[in-house]
Scaffold this motif. Structure first.
Motif, short mmCIF file in Angstrom:
data_model
loop_
_atom_site.label_atom_id
_atom_site.label_comp_id
_atom_site.label_asym_id
_atom_site.label_seq_id
_atom_site.Cartn_x
_atom_site.Cartn_y
_atom_site.Cartn_z
N GLN A 341 38.44 35.93 47.18
CA GLN A 341 39.05 35.49 45.92
C GLN A 341 38.95 36.58 44.87
O GLN A 341 39.89 36.84 44.12
N TYR A 344 41.44 39.23 45.61
CA TYR A 344 42.81 38.80 45.30
C TYR A 344 43.09 38.93 43.80
O TYR A 344 44.11 39.47 43.38
N LEU A 345 42.16 38.43 42.99
CA LEU A 345 42.37 38.49 41.53
C LEU A 345 42.33 39.93 41.04
O LEU A 345 43.13 40.33 40.19
N MET A 346 41.40 40.72 41.57
CA MET A 346 41.31 42.12 41.14
C MET A 346 42.53 42.91 41.58
O MET A 346 42.99 43.80 40.87
N ILE A 350 43.03 42.17 37.45
CA ILE A 350 42.04 41.44 36.65
C ILE A 350 40.64 41.98 36.97
O ILE A 350 40.22 41.96 38.13
N ALA A 352 36.59 42.33 37.52
CA ALA A 352 35.74 41.41 38.27
C ALA A 352 35.10 40.33 37.41
O ALA A 352 35.13 39.14 37.75
N GLU A 354 36.01 39.18 34.52
CA GLU A 354 37.02 38.27 34.01
C GLU A 354 37.53 37.33 35.11
O GLU A 354 37.82 36.16 34.86
N LEU A 358 37.46 33.35 34.82
CA LEU A 358 38.71 32.62 34.98
C LEU A 358 38.52 31.43 35.92
O LEU A 358 38.95 30.32 35.64
N VAL A 359 37.85 31.69 37.00
CA VAL A 359 37.65 30.65 38.01
C VAL A 359 36.74 29.54 37.48
O VAL A 359 37.04 28.36 37.63
N GLY A 362 38.41 27.50 34.63
CA GLY A 362 39.44 26.62 35.17
C GLY A 362 38.84 25.42 35.86
O GLY A 362 39.32 24.30 35.74
N PHE A 363 37.76 25.67 36.57
CA PHE A 363 37.08 24.63 37.33
C PHE A 363 36.57 23.52 36.41
O PHE A 363 36.72 22.34 36.68
#
Lengths: 393, 255
Positions: A341, A344-346, A350, A352, A354, A358-359, A362-363
């Protein structure tokens, strides 16, 4: 074990339909009682103690913890019209919501000297919250609080726990007919605090009770939110949010006792964990007794494991003794924020830290929005941000 | 003009009995506006090339250089590579619980562009791109890749390609698992980006099927961890009729 299930995590669940041989209440090692002597000292293999590191309870479970006067300072601030009293053990208003269900709660009931009684009169609609601040001052304490909300009154009560202490407590909520009570209990303890408490709500006819448990701090926090219904038409919403860091043990054991027809309950707890030996335990017991026709209940627990070395035990139990219900369900899931994950975001630019924020944001956001008190939502989001700033590198 | 230059790239992964070399000297130059198809049998190292360029931590670079306009790509972290203009559309996009597509896209665009896109134009931009890819607007509120079908995942990857406008786009088996309609729509999305002339595309595929929709300027046959033959679009036709067998002996694929 699936890839997204962290090592050591359990998400066992059970739905029993029909007459169980051993109802939830009978699974515990002793029946509920006000007297600590009615409970054997737990050894750690009992159903209700098997996840708790007893050695870290500092003697709350075996009678060796003794109140030493320097435990906690309790301050209550309440808007006009609310009565706040400090009463002795013999006050008749204590103990009406139900009995302590485990030895530590019974120890608290047996050992407390003064109790706070907060009374919100009938029909009063408070525009400001009642704040009960419990500040730990390093010693051992046994606490007792009663919050009584008169018929058709509406109130928000915030229990704010800070500082360092070894505390066992009972908190009672008596919600009058047609009343609406929201309780927010924030466990923002220092990293050394030990806190075990039973929160018992007795919900009147057509009354609404909303509990929001927010646990960030402490070395060991073990809370027991319980709901019983005094009359039909009651509604309980139990929300929880925890952020379990390295070495912390945070345990939430819920019990909703549907013993009355046409009541509703909705439970949603979410937790994030990070660091070695971070341990979160969530037990969601819901019992729909034979007489509780027309019950509507749902419970959910979600955990997000951010690093290796953390452990989650999530155990929903739903027991249904009558088929004449509106609905009953449960869900539990534990997922991990893993390197894929992060990659994927990086890979979308984005950074690390951040990406992790973000995750996590959001959670929790989904749950925070359900709480429905804008000022509290802001405070919680700020708290989550602070927790992330402090700990997510 | 942006240029990605890969020179003598060697890459290993940790295996049970020590490191195993997967890429054994890859040379390739991709310029803005060009489309290169990299074709090869399973296990030839195509995906390793894609993930190594994006900086996946599983792969260790043991030799060679990769530069983007002279800048050392291999010295950059994963997010720095993305911000420098390298985009990888993944074969297996990852689920990210708790993060909505709209939040993800905006955070990503903010990181890549260096400033938050203006809300009004951004909403229009996303909506337009989603419509062109035949994506339901409700999609934006779902969590990233959570419960997406194979086709939805690939559309979502190409949506990001359209919004992030990279200099170099690496499409790793974007065609795998797509039915004909989805393949056409995804290919059209890629072609819209190519038509701007601002992206160099590295199209990694096992099959020639996608090349009916996306016409490459160059075709490279990948085998045994390196490029064993390069040519124009006609090389793909040869592969279509003859398969990879000739290369597997020639390229010396390790068993």
């Amino acid at each position: 074990m699936a890839d997204n299930t962290p090592a050591g995590s359990t998400t066992d669940g059970a739905i029993q339909v029909g007459g169980p041989q051993q109802p939830i209440d009978a699974r515990v090692s002793a029946p509920a009682s006000y007297d600590v002597a009615d409970f054997p000292v737990p050894h750690g293999r009992e159903e209700e103690w098997r996840f708790t590191p007893l050695e870290r309870l500092r003697g709350l479970h075996d009678g060796t913890a003794v109140a030493n006067g320097g435990g906690v300072k309790v301050e209550v601030s309440a808007p006009a019209g609310v009565t706040v009293e400090t009463v002795g053990r013999d006050d008749a208003r204590l103990g009406r919501s139900g009995k302590p269900v485990d030895r530590v709660a019974a120890q608290a009931y047996t050992s407390f000297e003064k109790a706070s009684v907060v009374s919100i009169p009938k029909d009063a609609v408070l525009t400001e919250p009642v704040t009960i601040s419990v500040h730990g001052e390093g010693g051992v304490a046994f606490g007792h609080q009663v919050i009584e909300v008169g018929a058709f009154a509406e109130a928000v009560v915030v229990l704010d726990h800070t500082g360092d202490t070894t505390l066992a407590a009972n908190v009672e909520f008596l919600v009058g007919d047609g009343a609406k009570l929201t309780v927010v209990s924030v466990q923002d303890w220092d990293a050394t605090a030990v806190h075990a408490a039973q929160h018992t709500a007795l919900i009147g006819r057509d009354a609404s009770f909303k509990s929001v448990i927010v646990t960030f701090g402490g070395d060991l926090v073990r809370l027991h939110p319980r709901v019983v219904y005094g009359a039909p038409g009651g509604e309980a919403e139990l929300y929880g949010l925890y952020f379990t860091d390295k070495g912390q043990h945070q345990e939430h054991r819920l019990f909703v006792d549907h013993d009355t027809p046409h009541c509703r309950s909705n439970v949603a707890y979410k937790g994030a964990l990070q660091g070695k030996d971070a341990h979160a335990v969530w037990i969601g017991d819901v019992l729909i007794r034979a007489e509780a026709e027309g019950t509507d209940t749902y419970e959910l627990n979600r955990n997000l494991v951010l690093t290796d070395g953390a452990r989650v035990d999530s155990v929903p139990n739903l027991e249904i003794e009558t088929g004449e219900i509106v609905g009953a369900g449960h869900a539990s899931a534990t997922g991990r924020f893993d390197d894929e994950q992060l990659f994927y975001l990086m890979a979308r630019g984005i950074p690390a830290d951040e990406a992790r924020r973000l995750v996590v944001r959001g959670f929790f956001a989904e749950l925070v929005q359900q709480i429905g008190i804008p000022e509290l939502e802001e405070r919680l989001i700020a708290k989550i941000e602070a927790e992330l700033e402090a700990s997510v590198a | 003009m942006a240029t990605l230059e890969i020179h003598d790239l060697h890459v290993s992964v940790e295996a049970e009995n020590g490191p195993r070399e997967i890429l054994k000297g890859v040379d390739l130059t991709v310029k803005q506006g060009e489309t290169h198809a990299i074709m090869g049998p399973n296990g030839s190292g195509k995906s390793t090339l894609a993930y190594s360029l994006a900086g996946h931590p599983k792969y260790t670079i043991t030799g060679g250089t990769v530069t983007l306009d002279g800048e050392d790509v291999l010295a950059m972290s994963v997010d720095e590579r993305a911000r420098a203009g390298v985009f990888l559309a993944m074969q297996y996009p990852v689920e990210v619980p708790g993060v909505s597509v709209s939040n993800f896209l905006r955070t990503s665009a903010t990181a890549i562009r260096g400033e938050a896109p203006k809300l009004r134009t951004w909403v229009k931009e996303v909506k337009g791109a989603m419509e062109r890819l035949n994506m339901d607007p409700a999609f934006a509120e779902r969590n990233v890749n959570e419960g997406f079908s194979g086709g939805e995942k690939k559309r979502h990857e190409i949506l990001q390609l359209e919004l992030l406008k990279p200099k170099i786009a690496i499409l790793d088996e974007t065609d795998s698992g797509l039915d004909v309609d989805a393949l056409r729509q995804v290919s059209e999305g890629v072609n819209r980006v190519r038509e701007t002339g601002e992206v160099g595309t590295l199209l990694i595929t096992h099959y020639t099927r996608i090349l009916r929709y996306i016409k490459p300027d160059f075709v490279h046959v990948f085998s045994g961890g390196r490029i064993v033959e390069s040519g124009g679009a006609e090389l793909a036709d040869k592969l279509e009729s003859e398969g990879y067998e000739a290369y597997q002996t020639k390229g010396g694929v390790t068993a």
